[in-house]
Scaffold this motif. Sequence first.
Motif, mmCIF file in Angstrom:
data_model
loop_
_atom_site.group_PDB
_atom_site.id
_atom_site.type_symbol
_atom_site.label_atom_id
_atom_site.label_comp_id
_atom_site.label_asym_id
_atom_site.label_seq_id
_atom_site.Cartn_x
_atom_site.Cartn_y
_atom_site.Cartn_z
ATOM 1 N N UNK A 71 0.855 -1.191 0.000
ATOM 2 C CA UNK A 71 0.000 0.000 0.000
ATOM 3 C C UNK A 71 0.889 1.239 0.000
ATOM 4 N N UNK A 72 0.348 2.351 -0.452
ATOM 5 C CA UNK A 72 1.114 3.594 -0.434
ATOM 6 C C UNK A 72 1.073 4.203 0.971
ATOM 7 N N UNK A 73 1.647 5.404 1.106
ATOM 8 C CA UNK A 73 1.753 6.057 2.413
ATOM 9 C C UNK A 73 0.397 6.320 3.053
ATOM 10 N N UNK A 76 12.539 -4.954 -1.309
ATOM 11 C CA UNK A 76 12.870 -5.689 -2.524
ATOM 12 C C UNK A 76 11.701 -6.618 -2.849
ATOM 13 N N UNK A 77 11.272 -6.592 -4.108
ATOM 14 C CA UNK A 77 10.179 -7.429 -4.587
ATOM 15 C C UNK A 77 10.684 -8.358 -5.674
ATOM 16 N N UNK A 78 10.108 -9.545 -5.721
ATOM 17 C CA UNK A 78 10.395 -10.496 -6.801
ATOM 18 C C UNK A 78 9.058 -10.891 -7.412
ATOM 19 N N UNK A 79 8.955 -10.719 -8.710
ATOM 20 C CA UNK A 79 7.728 -11.017 -9.442
ATOM 21 C C UNK A 79 8.045 -12.035 -10.516
ATOM 22 N N UNK A 80 7.270 -13.114 -10.547
ATOM 23 C CA UNK A 80 7.447 -14.087 -11.610
ATOM 24 C C UNK A 80 6.584 -13.670 -12.791
ATOM 25 N N UNK A 107 5.354 0.955 -7.685
ATOM 26 C CA UNK A 107 6.156 0.259 -6.679
ATOM 27 C C UNK A 107 7.550 0.882 -6.556
ATOM 28 N N UNK A 108 8.151 1.198 -7.680
ATOM 29 C CA UNK A 108 9.482 1.818 -7.648
ATOM 30 C C UNK A 108 9.419 3.205 -7.004
ATOM 31 N N UNK A 109 8.328 3.942 -7.253
ATOM 32 C CA UNK A 109 8.163 5.253 -6.626
ATOM 33 C C UNK A 109 8.021 5.149 -5.109
#
Length: 178
Positions: A92-94, A111-115, A142-144
């Motif tokens: 979730x965001x802030x 850190x996220x891992x997406x298949x 997500x990067x933001x």
Amino acid sequence: MTSLLRTLSDISRDYPLTFAVAVLDAAIHSSLVTWPQIRLYCEAHPVRTRQRQIDQALALADGRRESVAESICAVRFVEFAIPGFEPQVTICDESGKFVARTDFANKLAKVLAEFDGAGKYHLPGRDPRQELEFERRREYKLRNLGYSVFRLRWQDLFSADVFLRIKERVTRATAKTP
């Protein structure tokens, strides 16, 4: 013919860990059995050889994983000693607004891992270009929020490169955390 619990125990004993965990995860995820049922069965029916392999497969089993690829990825995290990844994490965001549900997240390290299963882009009734655009925007959000996003493909599951990069990112991020 053997029971499902016996079959799961036999698979955990006789097959490679990645396969055994994938089968256990699928059985739990599909509500065919529960993790406690499998554990209790294995405790009540100890084997003479390879008990450690059964114990390891049971320790890694998690019904939250939704695909064989996710199960293999989870085993790879263990094999490469990459800590802290949880499956199916909501981000979730802030302000608490839903952003995404990710395959794997290490929230401490961000850190996220997406298949990336290519099939989801070609489901009936879906436009692959729109699906790719949706994924691009989702990843941008997500990067933001400060997350590093690693996209894994099938071939990545059988190569050390991406897992070593994930490990390095997690190590650097957690070294900065007090």
